[in-house]
Design a protein around this motif. Structure first.
Motif, PDB file in Angstrom:
ATOM      1  N   ALA A  37       0.825  -1.184   0.022  1.00 21.65           N
ATOM      2  CA  ALA A  37       0.054  -0.063  -0.068  1.00 21.65           C
ATOM      3  C   ALA A  37       0.726   1.141   0.144  1.00 21.65           C
ATOM      4  CB  ALA A  37      -0.789   0.008   1.326  1.00 21.65           C
ATOM      5  N   TYR A  38       0.449   2.331  -0.631  1.00 22.36           N
ATOM      6  CA  TYR A  38       1.110   3.574  -0.631  1.00 22.36           C
ATOM      7  C   TYR A  38       0.240   4.784  -0.741  1.00 22.36           C
ATOM      8  CZ  TYR A  38       0.603   3.188  -5.771  1.00 22.36           C
ATOM      9  OH  TYR A  38       0.068   3.401  -7.098  1.00 22.36           O
ATOM     10  N   ASP A  39       0.749   6.123  -0.668  1.00 19.32           N
ATOM     11  CA  ASP A  39      -0.183   7.125  -0.728  1.00 19.32           C
ATOM     12  C   ASP A  39       0.218   7.699  -2.083  1.00 19.32           C
ATOM     13  OD1 ASP A  39      -1.434   9.523  -0.742  1.00 19.32           O
ATOM     14  OD2 ASP A  39      -0.220  10.419   0.845  1.00 19.32           O
ATOM     15  N   LYS A  40      -0.928   7.545  -3.211  1.00 21.15           N
ATOM     16  CA  LYS A  40      -0.715   8.004  -4.288  1.00 21.15           C
ATOM     17  C   LYS A  40      -0.390   9.426  -4.566  1.00 21.15           C
ATOM     18  CE  LYS A  40      -5.263   8.099  -6.079  1.00 21.15           C
ATOM     19  NZ  LYS A  40      -6.368   7.643  -6.929  1.00 21.15           N
ATOM     20  N   ASP A  41      -0.927  10.157  -3.534  1.00 22.46           N
ATOM     21  CA  ASP A  41      -0.696  11.451  -3.585  1.00 22.46           C
ATOM     22  C   ASP A  41       0.275  12.382  -2.909  1.00 22.46           C
ATOM     23  OD1 ASP A  41      -3.305  11.764  -5.236  1.00 22.46           O
ATOM     24  OD2 ASP A  41      -4.247  11.443  -3.242  1.00 22.46           O
ATOM     25  N   GLU A  42       1.237  11.300  -2.452  1.00 21.06           N
ATOM     26  CA  GLU A  42       2.508  11.751  -1.772  1.00 21.06           C
ATOM     27  C   GLU A  42       3.254  12.705  -2.926  1.00 21.06           C
ATOM     28  OE1 GLU A  42       6.894  10.024  -0.624  1.00 21.06           O
ATOM     29  OE2 GLU A  42       5.405   8.769  -0.535  1.00 21.06           O
TER      30      GLU A  42
END
Length: 202
Positions: A37-42
Motif C-alpha cells: 500500500a502507498y499514498d498515491k498523492d504523496e
C-alpha cells in the motif's frame, strides 16, 4: 517474507499517518503476489514513475509501481539513498527477485542484465561511516562515491580484495569481512549508504 510483510505495515501506517486513503497494489516478488500500500498523492512520488510504467501498472497482475516495490525492499533508505539501486527481474518467474546496483529502465528494473543481488549486511552505521571515511581519505583503493546525490560509497573487487580492504579498516568494517554475503561471492560490491552497508554479490 517477514521483511516484506513488515515493509507493507510500514507503508500502510505511513499512509494513514498522512491522513490519506492508501492505494493498495500487488507486486510479484520471488514468484509470489505480495500486497503493498502507498499514498498515491504523496508529493514527488510520481516523479519516480515513467508514463510507460503508469500505463503498465494500471492493468495486469503487477499493479505496484516499481518505486513502491523498491521502497518495500529497502525500508531503511530515503528515496535519494535508493538512487544506486534497481530492481532485479527474473524472466522465468516473471517476478522481482531482489535489487542490484545499476541504472533503471522505464519499469524500475535494471537496464543492463543484473549479475548480482544486494542485501543489507550491517545493522549499525559504524561500518558505513568507516567505509565512507576510508574512501574520503583515499585509504580504500577502488572505492568511489557516486555523484548522484545518494551519498553512496561503493567498494568493488574480488572477494579476497574486499575482505582485505574491510579488515584493514578495523572495527565495525573489519567485522563485515567474514559476513556470509561477502565470503560467498567471487566478485563483490560493498555499498555504504544511509548508515547501512549492503553487499552485492553474484
Amino acid at each position: 517474507m517477514n521483511r516484506i510483510t513488515l515493509a507493507f505495515a510500514v507503508l500502510f501506517s505511513t499512509a494513514f499517518a498522512a491522513q490519506a486513503e492508501p492505494t493498495f497494489c500487488t507486486a510479484r516478488i520471488n514468484g509470489q503476489d505480495v500486497p503493498l500500500a502507498y499514498d498515491k498523492d504523496e508529493p514527488g512520488l510520481r516523479d519516480h514513475f515513467s508514463r510507460r510504467e503508469i500505463l503498465f501498472t494500471s492493468w495486469g497482475r503487477d499493479t505496484c509501481p516499481s518505486y513502491v516495490v523498491l521502497r518495500s525492499l529497502t525500508p531503511d533508505l530515503t528515496d535519494d539513498q535508493r538512487g544506486p539501486f534497481c530492481l532485479r527481474h527474473d524472466k522465468a518467474s516473471d517476478s522481482i527477485i531482489g535489487y542490484d546496483l545499476g541504472s533503471r529502465d522505464a519499469y524500475g528494473r535494471c537496464e543492463a542484465p543484473a549479475t548480482t543481488v544486494c542485501q543489507r549486511v550491517n545493522q549499525t552505521k559504524n561500518a558505513a561511516v568507516a567505509i565512507s571515511g576510508a574512501a574520503a581519505r583515499g585509504a580504500a583503493k577502488g572505492a568511489r562515491a557516486l555523484p548522484d546525490g545518494s551519498g553512496a560509497v561503493i567498494l568493488s573487487g574480488s572477494q579476497s580484495y574486499i575482505t582485505g580492504a574491510l579488515s584493514s579498516m578495523g572495527g565495525a568494517a573489519a567485522a563485515l569481512a567474514s559476513s556470509p554475503a561477502i565470503v560467498a561471492g567471487a566478485a563483490v560490491s560493498v555499498v555504504a549508504v544511509g548508515g547501512a552497508v549492503y553487499a552485492c554479490r553474484e
